[in-house]
Enzyme design. Sequence first.
Site, PDB file in Angstrom:
ATOM      1  N   LYS A 159       0.821  -1.219   0.000  1.00  0.00           N
ATOM      2  CA  LYS A 159       0.000   0.000   0.000  1.00  0.00           C
ATOM      3  C   LYS A 159       0.853   1.266   0.000  1.00  0.00           C
ATOM      4  O   LYS A 159       0.639   2.165  -0.810  1.00  0.00           O
ATOM      5  CB  LYS A 159      -0.923   0.035   1.238  1.00  0.00           C
ATOM      6  CG  LYS A 159      -1.884  -1.134   1.341  1.00  0.00           C
ATOM      7  CD  LYS A 159      -2.758  -1.036   2.570  1.00  0.00           C
ATOM      8  CE  LYS A 159      -2.007  -1.102   3.876  1.00  0.00           C
ATOM      9  NZ  LYS A 159      -1.315  -2.376   4.132  1.00  0.00           N
ATOM     10  N   ARG A 193      11.286  -1.051  10.921  1.00  0.00           N
ATOM     11  CA  ARG A 193      10.197  -0.687  11.831  1.00  0.00           C
ATOM     12  C   ARG A 193      10.130  -1.676  12.988  1.00  0.00           C
ATOM     13  O   ARG A 193      10.274  -2.864  12.786  1.00  0.00           O
ATOM     14  CB  ARG A 193       8.858  -0.690  11.076  1.00  0.00           C
ATOM     15  CG  ARG A 193       8.542   0.636  10.411  1.00  0.00           C
ATOM     16  CD  ARG A 193       7.366   0.565   9.489  1.00  0.00           C
ATOM     17  NE  ARG A 193       6.173  -0.034  10.061  1.00  0.00           N
ATOM     18  CZ  ARG A 193       4.991  -0.070   9.428  1.00  0.00           C
ATOM     19  NH1 ARG A 193       4.862   0.471   8.236  1.00  0.00           N
ATOM     20  NH2 ARG A 193       3.957  -0.637   9.982  1.00  0.00           N
ATOM     21  N   ARG A 240      11.640  -5.224   4.988  1.00  0.00           N
ATOM     22  CA  ARG A 240      11.322  -3.804   4.730  1.00  0.00           C
ATOM     23  C   ARG A 240      12.303  -2.895   5.472  1.00  0.00           C
ATOM     24  O   ARG A 240      12.543  -3.058   6.657  1.00  0.00           O
ATOM     25  CB  ARG A 240       9.886  -3.510   5.197  1.00  0.00           C
ATOM     26  CG  ARG A 240       9.541  -2.028   5.117  1.00  0.00           C
ATOM     27  CD  ARG A 240       8.054  -1.798   5.064  1.00  0.00           C
ATOM     28  NE  ARG A 240       7.323  -2.214   6.240  1.00  0.00           N
ATOM     29  CZ  ARG A 240       5.978  -2.188   6.324  1.00  0.00           C
ATOM     30  NH1 ARG A 240       5.249  -1.750   5.315  1.00  0.00           N
ATOM     31  NH2 ARG A 240       5.373  -2.604   7.420  1.00  0.00           N
ATOM     32  N   ARG A 287       0.039  -8.995  13.794  1.00  0.00           N
ATOM     33  CA  ARG A 287      -0.542  -8.023  12.852  1.00  0.00           C
ATOM     34  C   ARG A 287      -1.285  -8.719  11.739  1.00  0.00           C
ATOM     35  O   ARG A 287      -2.378  -8.302  11.353  1.00  0.00           O
ATOM     36  CB  ARG A 287       0.555  -7.132  12.247  1.00  0.00           C
ATOM     37  CG  ARG A 287       0.973  -6.037  13.187  1.00  0.00           C
ATOM     38  CD  ARG A 287       2.263  -5.435  12.712  1.00  0.00           C
ATOM     39  NE  ARG A 287       2.118  -4.689  11.476  1.00  0.00           N
ATOM     40  CZ  ARG A 287       3.097  -4.483  10.623  1.00  0.00           C
ATOM     41  NH1 ARG A 287       4.288  -4.988  10.834  1.00  0.00           N
ATOM     42  NH2 ARG A 287       2.881  -3.766   9.547  1.00  0.00           N
ATOM     43  N   ARG A 312      -9.667  -0.108   9.061  1.00  0.00           N
ATOM     44  CA  ARG A 312      -9.149  -1.453   9.344  1.00  0.00           C
ATOM     45  C   ARG A 312     -10.125  -2.252  10.203  1.00  0.00           C
ATOM     46  O   ARG A 312      -9.819  -3.391  10.557  1.00  0.00           O
ATOM     47  CB  ARG A 312      -7.815  -1.333  10.076  1.00  0.00           C
ATOM     48  CG  ARG A 312      -6.622  -1.376   9.142  1.00  0.00           C
ATOM     49  CD  ARG A 312      -5.360  -1.545   9.974  1.00  0.00           C
ATOM     50  NE  ARG A 312      -4.228  -1.937   9.214  1.00  0.00           N
ATOM     51  CZ  ARG A 312      -3.173  -1.160   8.969  1.00  0.00           C
ATOM     52  NH1 ARG A 312      -3.139   0.078   9.380  1.00  0.00           N
ATOM     53  NH2 ARG A 312      -2.148  -1.628   8.313  1.00  0.00           N
TER      54      ARG A 312
HETATM   55  P1  ADP Z   1       2.189  -1.845   3.218  1.00  0.00           P
HETATM   56  O1  ADP Z   1       2.183  -0.341   3.174  1.00  0.00           O
HETATM   57  O2  ADP Z   1       1.010  -2.471   2.523  1.00  0.00           O
HETATM   58  O3  ADP Z   1       2.399  -2.412   4.593  1.00  0.00           O
HETATM   59  P2  ADP Z   1       4.767  -1.576   1.823  1.00  0.00           P
HETATM   60  O4  ADP Z   1       4.435  -0.739   0.640  1.00  0.00           O
HETATM   61  O5  ADP Z   1       5.493  -0.921   2.939  1.00  0.00           O
HETATM   62  O6  ADP Z   1       3.436  -2.349   2.361  1.00  0.00           O
HETATM   63  O7  ADP Z   1       5.591  -2.843   1.286  1.00  0.00           O
HETATM   64  C1  ADP Z   1       6.090  -3.831   2.207  1.00  0.00           C
HETATM   65  C2  ADP Z   1       7.491  -4.275   1.759  1.00  0.00           C
HETATM   66  O8  ADP Z   1       7.388  -5.006   0.543  1.00  0.00           O
HETATM   67  C3  ADP Z   1       8.452  -3.125   1.483  1.00  0.00           C
HETATM   68  O9  ADP Z   1       9.749  -3.525   1.885  1.00  0.00           O
HETATM   69  C4  ADP Z   1       8.369  -2.926  -0.037  1.00  0.00           C
HETATM   70  O10 ADP Z   1       9.580  -2.412  -0.576  1.00  0.00           O
HETATM   71  C5  ADP Z   1       8.097  -4.350  -0.507  1.00  0.00           C
HETATM   72  N1  ADP Z   1       7.210  -4.404  -1.676  1.00  0.00           N
HETATM   73  C6  ADP Z   1       6.151  -3.598  -1.955  1.00  0.00           C
HETATM   74  N2  ADP Z   1       5.559  -3.968  -3.110  1.00  0.00           N
HETATM   75  C7  ADP Z   1       6.260  -5.048  -3.578  1.00  0.00           C
HETATM   76  C8  ADP Z   1       6.149  -5.897  -4.720  1.00  0.00           C
HETATM   77  N3  ADP Z   1       5.179  -5.703  -5.641  1.00  0.00           N
HETATM   78  N4  ADP Z   1       7.032  -6.903  -4.860  1.00  0.00           N
HETATM   79  C9  ADP Z   1       8.006  -7.114  -3.923  1.00  0.00           C
HETATM   80  N5  ADP Z   1       8.168  -6.354  -2.831  1.00  0.00           N
HETATM   81  C10 ADP Z   1       7.317  -5.337  -2.643  1.00  0.00           C
HETATM   82  P1  AMP Z   2       0.716   0.580   8.938  1.00  0.00           P
HETATM   83  O1  AMP Z   2       1.811   1.563   8.796  1.00  0.00           O
HETATM   84  O2  AMP Z   2      -0.489   0.889   8.124  1.00  0.00           O
HETATM   85  O3  AMP Z   2       1.193  -0.852   8.750  1.00  0.00           O
HETATM   86  O4  AMP Z   2       0.223   0.683  10.460  1.00  0.00           O
HETATM   87  C1  AMP Z   2       1.105   0.402  11.537  1.00  0.00           C
HETATM   88  C2  AMP Z   2       0.308   0.135  12.811  1.00  0.00           C
HETATM   89  O5  AMP Z   2      -0.426   1.336  13.178  1.00  0.00           O
HETATM   90  C3  AMP Z   2      -0.768  -0.960  12.708  1.00  0.00           C
HETATM   91  O6  AMP Z   2      -0.239  -2.260  12.900  1.00  0.00           O
HETATM   92  C4  AMP Z   2      -1.717  -0.539  13.832  1.00  0.00           C
HETATM   93  O7  AMP Z   2      -1.211  -0.891  15.101  1.00  0.00           O
HETATM   94  C5  AMP Z   2      -1.698   0.996  13.731  1.00  0.00           C
HETATM   95  N1  AMP Z   2      -2.750   1.449  12.808  1.00  0.00           N
HETATM   96  C6  AMP Z   2      -2.590   2.005  11.566  1.00  0.00           C
HETATM   97  N2  AMP Z   2      -3.777   2.264  10.998  1.00  0.00           N
HETATM   98  C7  AMP Z   2      -4.722   1.850  11.882  1.00  0.00           C
HETATM   99  C8  AMP Z   2      -6.143   1.811  11.872  1.00  0.00           C
HETATM  100  N3  AMP Z   2      -6.851   2.240  10.814  1.00  0.00           N
HETATM  101  N4  AMP Z   2      -6.773   1.326  12.968  1.00  0.00           N
HETATM  102  C9  AMP Z   2      -6.087   0.892  14.028  1.00  0.00           C
HETATM  103  N5  AMP Z   2      -4.755   0.869  14.107  1.00  0.00           N
HETATM  104  C10 AMP Z   2      -4.064   1.337  13.039  1.00  0.00           C
END
Ligand code: ADP
Ligand code: AMP
Length: 213
Positions: free
Chosen positions: A13, A157, A128, A168, A89
């Site tokens: 995302k 993170r 990541r 999660r 969520r």
């Molecule tokens: P989200 O925001 O949904 O938690 P991220 O965009 O942070 O996910 O992506 C999670 C990890 O996967 C990051 O390290 C990113 O660089 C990697 N990633 C994202 N999209 C892809 C993809 N299409 N293929 C492989 N790795 C990806």
């Molecule tokens: P994210 O960066 O979207 O992966 O969010 C990191 C963490 O923030 C999640 O695992 C939750 O603990 C908290 N969080 C983010 N968005 C929400 C949401 N919409 N509702 C509740 N907790 C959230």
Amino acid sequence: MNLLIMGLPGAGKGTQAAKIVGKFDVVHISTGDMFRAAMANQTEMGLLAKSYIDKGDLVPDEVTNGIVKERLAQDDIKGKGFLLDGYPRTIEQAYALDDTLKNLGIQLEGVINIDIDPTKLVERLSGRIIHRETGETFHKVFNPPAEGYDEKDYYQREDDKPESVKRRLEVNIAQGQPIIDHYRAANLVHDIEGDQDIEVVFADIEKVLSKLQ
Ligand code: ADP
Ligand code: AMP
């Protein structure tokens, strides 16, 4: 455009949101980023959020709904539109968002749903890395920064460590389905295959958004 981007943690995302705002000029609102900023600033809300986030739990709906409602009411949203990332969520958050948008006179136009097999996500999350200076997201293997990069310039993170990741994924899988069903019923969902190269995923999203524009 007024959009949501949905998908399990690690689905891509944030990666795709950065590309979408680069091309389509909508305001990116990530609740995860907002919580991380509040934690870094050690605000009261940030300290509360941290107690949930570190365990891999969701921050309570009252808190999360409050920050989104406040953000969506700001002036830039009506002009540019928004891309909400990581919210809603829970189904209660989805209902709260419906109310907030209705009260603001804003129509949701599309939901990008990045679909991916959950077994792929542990590898995505454990690799990541985030650039300290810009906040940009990379992956040690799938999307590495420039060759010979200095690991010290990047961090992992806290909640991407194995203890939180399992929790999660459980929490998000359990809560996610009713939310998607809610938006499917309104004919807003566009499913995107998430297990493809980053650029291919973006090309698929671009096709959808070009039609919505
Ligand atoms: P989200 O925001 O949904 O938690 P991220 O965009 O942070 O996910 O992506 C999670 C990890 O996967 C990051 O390290 C990113 O660089 C990697 N990633 C994202 N999209 C892809 C993809 N299409 N293929 C492989 N790795 C990806
Ligand atoms: P994210 O960066 O979207 O992966 O969010 C990191 C963490 O923030 C999640 O695992 C939750 O603990 C908290 N969080 C983010 N968005 C929400 C949401 N919409 N509702 C509740 N907790 C959230």
